[in-house]
Design a protein around this motif. Structure first.
Motif: not given
Length: 253
Positions: A52-61, A43-50, A97-104
């Motif tokens: 993509a992770a947020a969009i997947l939260m309800p799907v994961l639930l 999904m990060a091919l089309a949107v940012t990693v954060p 540490l989320f805002k301090l680290l690069d997700a990639r």
């Protein structure tokens, strides 16, 4: 005044997101996150990693609930009780540490560890009487799983490094992982909201992807109940290899 539709409408996004959701569903119910960690990189091919992770939260639930219902009688409860505290500690560490680290970069580290594990398993295959990994290693890898799960939903590879050598049956492996990741993913909702990731646009997009979640879970459940254990773990290894390569590639490109 025009109406701002609160949903991603770019066709390219759905071209990569729909296969990612189906693959995640198969992983959730059939291959214990062997392939699932590919979802965010895809999904990060089309949107940012954060995002993509947020969009997947309800799907994961939804997927976690379906996976638990399908495998509710196939759970190693003692193993789950051992894993959960360390996994939740990793989630807390990731939130801080989320805002301090690069997700990639984090994903790249996960990829390297995954590929090293696979190389070790292929070059030095364990013997039948080989003892299981030490619990201190399990604690460390499970905390790492919680951490990487929070950063990029890439918690599968680290915990697989510990659980695969325990030689659980396919359904017991999958059921235990389904319950583990349900609690891990559930614990991420409040920190994700605190970080401002759960906005209306991301949630509306997630709802649009939800119909594809049952399809992936259904495919995975049917496979897990019918697959030969040796083939099962070969497919898990294949998923981990593809995941490791994709994560490393994303980190260094």
């Amino acid at each position: 005044m025009g109406f701002d539709f609160p949903l991603i409408t770019d066709p390219y996004f759905y071209l990569v997101a729909v296969p990612a959701v189906i693959l995640l569903g198969i992983s959730k119910s059939g291959f214990g996150a062997g392939f699932g960690s590919l979802a965010v990189p895809m999904m990060a091919l089309a949107v940012t990693v954060p995002q993509a992770a947020a969009i997947l939260m309800p799907v994961l639930l939804v997927m976690d609930l379906m996976g638990m219902a399908a495998f509710r009688q196939h759970v190693d409860r003692a193993l789950l009780r051992f894993l959960l505290p360390f996994g939740l500690a990793g989630v807390l560490f990731g939130a801080l540490l989320f805002k301090l680290l690069d997700a990639r970069l984090v994903a790249g580290i996960v990829g390297v560890v995954t590929l090293l594990f696979l190389a070790q398993r292929l070059l030095f295959p364990p013997k039948a009487d080989h003892p299981p990994p030490p619990r201190w290693l399990g604690a460390l890898l499970t905390a790492t799983s919680g951490f990487t799960s929070f950063i990029a939903h890439a918690g599968g590879p680290p915990i697989n490094v510990y659980v695969i050598p325990l030689r659980l049956s396919p359904v017991l492996f999958t059921g235990t992982m389904a319950f583990f990741f349900f609690f891990i993913n559930l614990s991420k909702w409040v920190p994700y909201a605190w970080l401002g990731l759960l906005d209306w646009r991301n949630m509306a997009t997630s709802v649009a992807l939800l119909p594809f979640a049952p399809l992936g879970v259904w495919i995975g459940v049917r496979i897990a109940h019918r697959i030969d254990p040796a083939l099962f773990y070969r497919l898990v290894y294949a998923g981990m290899f593809l995941t490791g390569c994709k994560l490393v590639w994303d980190a260094w490109r």
